[in-house]
Design a protein around this motif. Structure first.
Motif, mmCIF file in Angstrom:
data_model
loop_
_atom_site.group_PDB
_atom_site.id
_atom_site.type_symbol
_atom_site.label_atom_id
_atom_site.label_comp_id
_atom_site.label_asym_id
_atom_site.label_seq_id
_atom_site.Cartn_x
_atom_site.Cartn_y
_atom_site.Cartn_z
ATOM 1 N N PHE A 1 0.840 -1.191 0.000
ATOM 2 C CA PHE A 1 0.000 0.000 0.000
ATOM 3 C C PHE A 1 0.877 1.242 0.000
ATOM 4 C CE2 PHE A 1 -4.023 2.159 1.362
ATOM 5 C CZ PHE A 1 -4.842 1.559 0.420
ATOM 6 N N GLY A 2 1.367 1.581 -1.166
ATOM 7 C CA GLY A 2 2.258 2.707 -1.348
ATOM 8 C C GLY A 2 2.852 2.652 -2.745
ATOM 9 N N PRO A 3 3.744 3.569 -3.109
ATOM 10 C CA PRO A 3 4.227 3.681 -4.488
ATOM 11 C C PRO A 3 5.292 2.648 -4.859
ATOM 12 C CG PRO A 3 5.269 5.346 -3.129
ATOM 13 C CD PRO A 3 4.283 4.635 -2.230
ATOM 14 N N VAL A 4 4.974 1.379 -4.700
ATOM 15 C CA VAL A 4 5.904 0.292 -5.013
ATOM 16 C C VAL A 4 5.245 -0.639 -6.026
ATOM 17 C CG1 VAL A 4 7.251 -1.640 -4.107
ATOM 18 C CG2 VAL A 4 6.915 0.415 -2.705
ATOM 19 N N ALA A 5 5.896 -0.824 -7.164
ATOM 20 C CA ALA A 5 5.398 -1.692 -8.233
ATOM 21 C C ALA A 5 6.243 -2.955 -8.311
ATOM 22 C CB ALA A 5 5.446 -0.957 -9.573
ATOM 23 N N VAL A 6 5.593 -4.060 -8.659
ATOM 24 C CA VAL A 6 6.271 -5.345 -8.773
ATOM 25 C C VAL A 6 6.080 -5.867 -10.197
ATOM 26 C CG1 VAL A 6 6.538 -7.645 -7.789
ATOM 27 C CG2 VAL A 6 5.706 -5.777 -6.351
ATOM 28 N N LEU A 7 7.200 -6.214 -10.871
ATOM 29 C CA LEU A 7 7.143 -6.697 -12.253
ATOM 30 C C LEU A 7 7.285 -8.215 -12.306
ATOM 31 C CD1 LEU A 7 9.288 -4.109 -14.255
ATOM 32 C CD2 LEU A 7 6.879 -4.004 -13.595
ATOM 33 N N PHE A 8 6.455 -8.831 -13.179
ATOM 34 C CA PHE A 8 6.503 -10.270 -13.425
ATOM 35 C C PHE A 8 6.542 -10.501 -14.935
ATOM 36 C CE2 PHE A 8 4.336 -9.714 -9.392
ATOM 37 C CZ PHE A 8 4.857 -10.713 -8.583
ATOM 38 N N ARG A 9 7.146 -11.623 -15.334
ATOM 39 C CA ARG A 9 7.185 -12.005 -16.739
ATOM 40 C C ARG A 9 6.180 -13.129 -16.986
ATOM 41 N NH1 ARG A 9 13.129 -10.760 -18.680
ATOM 42 N NH2 ARG A 9 12.346 -11.579 -20.640
ATOM 43 N N ALA A 10 5.471 -13.063 -18.130
ATOM 44 C CA ALA A 10 4.509 -14.095 -18.501
ATOM 45 C C ALA A 10 4.877 -14.698 -19.842
ATOM 46 C CB ALA A 10 3.096 -13.511 -18.565
ATOM 47 N N LYS A 11 4.759 -16.022 -19.965
ATOM 48 C CA LYS A 11 5.110 -16.711 -21.205
ATOM 49 C C LYS A 11 4.029 -16.551 -22.271
ATOM 50 C CE LYS A 11 7.461 -20.253 -18.446
ATOM 51 N NZ LYS A 11 7.427 -21.674 -17.999
ATOM 52 N N ASP A 12 2.765 -16.578 -21.818
ATOM 53 C CA ASP A 12 1.642 -16.501 -22.755
ATOM 54 C C ASP A 12 0.388 -16.088 -21.988
ATOM 55 O OD1 ASP A 12 0.840 -18.810 -21.336
ATOM 56 O OD2 ASP A 12 1.727 -20.149 -22.833
ATOM 57 N N VAL A 13 -0.754 -16.125 -22.662
ATOM 58 C CA VAL A 13 -2.001 -15.697 -22.040
ATOM 59 C C VAL A 13 -2.327 -16.529 -20.807
ATOM 60 C CG1 VAL A 13 -4.502 -15.519 -22.348
ATOM 61 C CG2 VAL A 13 -2.975 -14.761 -24.175
ATOM 62 N N GLU A 14 -2.243 -17.842 -20.928
ATOM 63 C CA GLU A 14 -2.615 -18.705 -19.806
ATOM 64 C C GLU A 14 -1.684 -18.496 -18.618
ATOM 65 O OE1 GLU A 14 -5.437 -20.205 -19.795
ATOM 66 O OE2 GLU A 14 -5.727 -19.488 -21.844
ATOM 67 N N HIS A 15 -0.402 -18.291 -18.887
ATOM 68 C CA HIS A 15 0.526 -18.025 -17.800
ATOM 69 C C HIS A 15 0.205 -16.687 -17.131
ATOM 70 C CE1 HIS A 15 4.916 -17.333 -16.324
ATOM 71 N NE2 HIS A 15 4.208 -17.959 -15.411
ATOM 72 N N ALA A 16 -0.164 -15.696 -17.930
ATOM 73 C CA ALA A 16 -0.530 -14.391 -17.381
ATOM 74 C C ALA A 16 -1.765 -14.502 -16.502
ATOM 75 C CB ALA A 16 -0.760 -13.391 -18.513
ATOM 76 N N ILE A 17 -2.746 -15.280 -16.938
ATOM 77 C CA ILE A 17 -3.955 -15.478 -16.139
ATOM 78 C C ILE A 17 -3.625 -16.193 -14.838
ATOM 79 C CG2 ILE A 17 -6.159 -16.718 -16.044
ATOM 80 C CD1 ILE A 17 -6.466 -16.127 -19.045
ATOM 81 N N ALA A 18 -2.752 -17.194 -14.917
ATOM 82 C CA ALA A 18 -2.359 -17.919 -13.703
ATOM 83 C C ALA A 18 -1.652 -16.998 -12.716
ATOM 84 C CB ALA A 18 -1.466 -19.098 -14.074
ATOM 85 N N LEU A 19 -0.772 -16.135 -13.208
ATOM 86 C CA LEU A 19 -0.095 -15.182 -12.332
ATOM 87 C C LEU A 19 -1.092 -14.178 -11.738
ATOM 88 C CD1 LEU A 19 3.116 -14.410 -14.432
ATOM 89 C CD2 LEU A 19 3.036 -15.601 -12.229
ATOM 90 N N ALA A 20 -2.031 -13.730 -12.558
ATOM 91 C CA ALA A 20 -3.026 -12.770 -12.082
ATOM 92 C C ALA A 20 -3.856 -13.356 -10.947
ATOM 93 C CB ALA A 20 -3.929 -12.343 -13.235
ATOM 94 N N ASN A 21 -4.176 -14.650 -11.054
ATOM 95 C CA ASN A 21 -5.019 -15.307 -10.051
ATOM 96 C C ASN A 21 -4.233 -15.823 -8.854
ATOM 97 O OD1 ASN A 21 -7.303 -14.832 -11.601
ATOM 98 N ND2 ASN A 21 -7.241 -16.833 -12.593
ATOM 99 N N ASP A 22 -2.921 -15.736 -8.914
ATOM 100 C CA ASP A 22 -2.076 -16.274 -7.841
ATOM 101 C C ASP A 22 -1.957 -15.272 -6.696
ATOM 102 O OD1 ASP A 22 -0.393 -17.983 -6.445
ATOM 103 O OD2 ASP A 22 1.417 -17.286 -7.466
ATOM 104 N N THR A 23 -3.094 -14.978 -6.100
ATOM 105 C CA THR A 23 -3.180 -14.020 -4.999
ATOM 106 C C THR A 23 -4.465 -14.306 -4.242
ATOM 107 O OG1 THR A 23 -3.472 -11.671 -4.439
ATOM 108 C CG2 THR A 23 -4.250 -12.380 -6.590
ATOM 109 N N PRO A 24 -4.486 -14.038 -2.940
ATOM 110 C CA PRO A 24 -5.739 -14.220 -2.201
ATOM 111 C C PRO A 24 -6.780 -13.151 -2.505
ATOM 112 C CG PRO A 24 -4.026 -13.366 -0.750
ATOM 113 C CD PRO A 24 -3.354 -13.711 -2.047
#
Length: 468
Positions: free
Chosen positions: A361-384
């Motif tokens: 909760f502040g001005p900190v960004a976190v970068l992730f790499r995704a291989k494809d659409v399905e990997h991006a969706i999996a990363l997006a959902n990998d959070t409570p």
């Protein structure tokens, strides 16, 4: 915890306020109940006129309200004025649409006459946060008041003057004295108010921990509750996206409100094919952000709201760096007065680190790499959490896969996530339940009463009786 205005730019305590005594709290609860008995029957034209008047004040006094917000929680002054004006828009939305949303809803049951009648519940307790000290309150209060409910506001301890200004706003607009009241009570006293039989429902915007506590208390008391909690929103960028536009929006989406927004983009998930260029541009732009006095027009990021918030955020960053993350920009606690924190980018973040698993909760960004659409969706959902998501692609089929696959309450395509009075707002998973704004938010605190009248049992309704 002290109820006080502590200026985030200096750490100086400007004003303190006494919490209500049990007797004073009782008097306000009694007034809320008494007011509701008559207010619920107030002609809609009166409620509409009063809410329209509140909108006029929110527009004409935006600079005054904005200064209070900036002084108490540090948001840039220009953003604070815009917040007041956005509140005016929300009030006008319910002035325009409220009557239609409250109208009886006919149901076809053959020869019988059936319909759903929408009735207010009574006093609603709103437990509100400091980060959008006017907007969070108005998006509860506008639909509640237009529908015939009355409001009790328990605002965050560090924005007491915002709470008083809002109470005064509705009184000056013409609402009855008990229609909207501020409660200066301690956190330990909230459960007692929730349990009070005169309070009929609860809405909370805040942390996951606060949501669990209030949700349990409301459940024990069998009260309707809406919970708008934290988020760790993904911002997904695919190769077909307009990269420069995506980068500029990404910076804005991360830094809105000094990075202190539940729907701020926090996890940036970028396709491998464009990741190096996105990182280069994003880091460079974050490094140029103007941090400073929130009253200055050129300031993009002001101080965080409290020293505790700043220390907590920095601890998360340090633990992530110790676990192996890298910070190509930011990440160091500044010296000097005020609760400032530099715009920071974290890369190569280990799965078990705070930056990967927790809300920042502040001005900190976190970068992730995704291989494809399905990997991006999996990363997006990998959070409570599951509040909002922003997706950047110019391919329709790809966009639809993200819309269907991401587990959130909101998905914005080629735009940053933002609240809008015309759209229902809320999340899933640990981001809470229920909805605010639009038709859905207005009906959260209404009794949907089913009525079925046997055919021929009563004479047909006249136009006057149908509108009562």
């Amino acid at each position: 915890m002290a109820i006080a205005t502590i200026e985030p730019t200096t750490g100086t305590t400007l004003r303190t306020f006494q919490a209500l005594s049990p007797e004073e709290t009782e008097a306000r609860l009694h007034l809320a109940e008494e007011t509701f008995r008559t207010y619920r029957h107030t002609p809609f034209a009166d409620r509409k006129r009063w809410l329209a008047r509140a909108a006029e004040f929110l527009d004409s006094e935006a600079a005054t309200f904005g200064r209070i917000m900036t002084q108490e929680m540090g948001k840039p002054f220009e953003a604070a004025k815009a917040e007041s004006q956005k509140c005016a828009q929300a009030c006008r939305y319910y002035v325009e649409h409220g009557e239609a949303y409250l109208r009886d809803e006919p149901i076809d049951t053959g020869k019988d006459r059936s319909y759903v009648r929408y009735e207010p519940l009574g006093p609603v307790l709103a437990i509100m946060p400091w980060n959008f000290p006017f907007w969070q309150v108005i998006r509860f209060a506008a639909p509640a008041l237009i529908a015939g409910n009355v409001g009790l506001l328990k605002h965050a301890h560090n924005v007491p003057q915002c709470a008083l200004a809002l109470e005064d706003l509705f009184l000056r607009a013409g609402f009855p004295r008990g229609a909207f009241q501020n409660l200066f009570i301690e956190t330990r006293d909230i459960e007692r108010v929730i349990e009070d039989t005169r309070v009929k429902a609860v809405t909370l915007t805040g942390s996951e921990g606060a949501g669990r506590a209030v949700g349990a208390q409301a459940g024990k008391a069998l009260k309707k509750v809406v919970l708008e909690l934290g988020g760790s929103d993904p911002f997904i960028v695919m190769p077909s996206a307009k990269l420069e536009e995506a980068v500029e929006t990404a910076v804005k989406a991360r830094l809105i409100n000094n990075g202190q927004s539940c729907i701020a983009a926090k996890r940036f998930i970028v396709h491998d094919a464009i990741y190096p260029e996105f990182e280069r541009r994003f880091v460079e732009r974050m490094g140029r952000v103007k941090v400073g006095d929130p009253m200055e027009p050129q300031t993009e990021v002001g101080p965080l709201a409290t020293e505790g918030i700043r220390q907590g955020l920095h601890a998360q960053v340090e633990k992530s760096l110790a676990a192996g993350a890298k910070a190509p920009v930011g990440g160091k606690l500044p010296t000097g007065a005020g609760y400032y924190y530099p715009p920071t980018v974290l890369t190569d973040v280990p799965d078990a680190s705070p930056a990967a698993r927790e809300e920042l909760f502040g001005p900190v960004a976190v970068l992730f790499r995704a291989k494809d659409v399905e990997h991006a969706i999996a990363l997006a959902n990998d959070t409570p959490y599951g509040l909002g998501a922003s997706v950047w692609t110019r391919e329709e089929a790809e966009a639809q896969r993200f819309i269907a696959g991401i587990e959130t309450g909101m998905v914005f395509v080629n735009a940053m996530v933002a609240s809008d009075a015309r759209l229902p707002f809320g999340g899933v998973k640990n981001s809470g339940h229920g909805r605010e704004l639009a038709l859905h938010g207005l009906r959260e605190f209404l009794n949907a009463k089913t009525v079925r009248i046997s055919a021929g049992a009563l004479p047909p309704p006249t136009e006057a009786s149908a509108n009562e």
